[in-house]
Design a protein around this motif. Sequence first.
Motif, PDB file in Angstrom:
ATOM      1  N   PRO A  72      -1.984  -2.375  -8.826  1.00 23.71           N
ATOM      2  CA  PRO A  72      -3.304  -2.395  -8.184  1.00 23.71           C
ATOM      3  C   PRO A  72      -4.405  -2.217  -9.216  1.00 23.71           C
ATOM      4  N   SER A  81      -6.090   2.182  -4.660  1.00 21.21           N
ATOM      5  CA  SER A  81      -5.842   1.649  -3.313  1.00 21.21           C
ATOM      6  C   SER A  81      -4.769   2.405  -2.550  1.00 21.21           C
ATOM      7  N   HIS A 111      -9.152  -1.050   3.611  1.00 25.83           N
ATOM      8  CA  HIS A 111     -10.319  -0.504   2.922  1.00 25.83           C
ATOM      9  C   HIS A 111     -10.677   0.886   3.443  1.00 25.83           C
ATOM     10  N   VAL A 115      -8.193   3.580   2.235  1.00 25.15           N
ATOM     11  CA  VAL A 115      -8.445   3.989   0.849  1.00 25.15           C
ATOM     12  C   VAL A 115      -9.643   4.945   0.789  1.00 25.15           C
ATOM     13  N   PRO A 161     -13.117   3.311  -4.645  1.00 21.23           N
ATOM     14  CA  PRO A 161     -12.855   2.846  -3.273  1.00 21.23           C
ATOM     15  C   PRO A 161     -14.118   2.270  -2.648  1.00 21.23           C
ATOM     16  N   TYR A 205       0.823  -1.206   0.000  1.00 22.11           N
ATOM     17  CA  TYR A 205       0.000   0.000   0.000  1.00 22.11           C
ATOM     18  C   TYR A 205       0.860   1.261   0.000  1.00 22.11           C
ATOM     19  N   TYR A 237       1.429   1.643  -3.647  1.00 19.28           N
ATOM     20  CA  TYR A 237       0.183   2.078  -4.280  1.00 19.28           C
ATOM     21  C   TYR A 237      -0.019   3.584  -4.113  1.00 19.28           C
TER      22      TYR A 237
END
Length: 534
Positions: free
Chosen positions: A307, A383, A146, A149, A312, A104, A107
């Motif tokens: 990704p 993400s 989650h 994001v 989102p 992440y 990302y």
Amino acid sequence: MNLYIFIFVRLMLFLHPSSVTLLSRFSFLTSNPSEMDRPLLGRASARSCCSYSTLKAWLPILSWLPRYKLKWLQMDVLAGLTIGLTTVPQALAYAEVAGLPVQYGLYSAFMGGFVYALLGTSKDVTLGPTAIMSLLCFSVVGGQPHRAVLLSLLCGLIQAVMALLRLGFLLDFISFPVIKGFTCAAAVTISFGQVKNILGIHNVPQEFFLEVYYTFYKIPEARIGDVILGLLCLTLLVLLLFMKTSLGSDADVPNSTFSRVARKLVWTVSTMRNALVVVAASLVAFSWDAYGYHVFTITGKTSQGLPPFRPPPTSDTTANGTVISFGEIVEGFGEGLVVIPFMGLLESIAIAKAFASQNDYRIDANQELLAIGLTNIMGSFVSAYPVTGSFGRTAVNSQTGVCTPAGGIVTSVIVLLSLAFLMPAFYYIPKASLAAVVICAVAPMLDYRVVAKMWKIRKLDLLPFVVTFLMSFWQVQYGIVGGVTVSGVLLLYKAARPQIKVSDHGVLVMELDSGLSFPATEYLSRILHTQALQ
């Protein structure tokens, strides 16, 4: 018809300051009917010129791209490569600070380069994950990908709306002592949070005071391999940083080819120290693992590839299958939805202003807000968690000689290539090496000299500094809110109780050190009557 034109132009002026040229043009036309009789070609040309000027204000890339030079390309590619090799290990490390899987961090590291090249007004600024934003993100979402994001999307929307409404002036209410108190506390919190990775211990609570207690409590469980590797990485990073700072200026270097080449080599190695140390540590971990000795705590398996580009998530599901709605998630974010967008804007704009002043060019603060906001919005579709400008990487970018924001595109391409091809290699990155990178990155934020400076200049500034510093150990966002509240109270007190100089030269003369506002009227009246009676 003229009324409709005038309304449209007023709306454009509200959205962007550069539209004032458009407004003056249309105001002139509507107030001079003879102008409307000009040939259509002339009027179309004038409108085209104004439209292009407005478009350049919204898309600053149009200001430098038409005059782009080959020499600029060479410098931008060099700077982009340098920043790319710095960004990749830092992004992996900052994802650990945010409590997220390491991918992440990557990302979140590439969208900023593309968006800022289109919308940014500073040639030096690089957008991406930072230690402070990672800490704030963790304090709000608790390491849930989650929600991180979704937080990026909401922060981006808030920042973009602030840019369109030209609300950047609100950042001025976050005072210098509050910023310094927060950054010093963040440096302590982040650094100590990485000690457990240096020691190789697990199951340590994330709340700061409990984290301190259990880190010391579990020292007997420390893994020797992680401790030795972590300390070696810290030592190497500090030595390489010292080598870079001791290089001096170009004027101090002897005028010989060997000296210049040696200086450039030392500068390059020390600048890329994060990447070199992480790669070396990964090779060591891989070698031991190949012989069946698992002596290091490694990153482990990560998601491979780029990704997916998707909206989102607007809801979440807990481990027991309970669905959490969008409203409940937003409610859980609480004051983080105010603190994170403001701190992201404050950090990035402060960096942009500092390097614009240093390198003699100007930035548009509202355009910077828009660039950061759209970066976070677009990043949420790949993400990413919230990002902002990075002081360390921006400094390296400037020192490398970047000429335009196009250097960020090169950096983003390197991050994408890492995601596409190097993710399997990240399996062997020791967590101790990433912890060393984070500690060395945030250590300069602990500026103890600022306390002496505030004590010397204005002792009262220490109050919001201390409140912010101490409350940030409880909850980071509480520290900022508490510091801003104290600063606001001091500001209001000064408005309500201005300094008054009284002198008597046959008549009573009262001089205020600032303008008179309504909270001070009763105070001024009382002083006036008291002095008059005397």
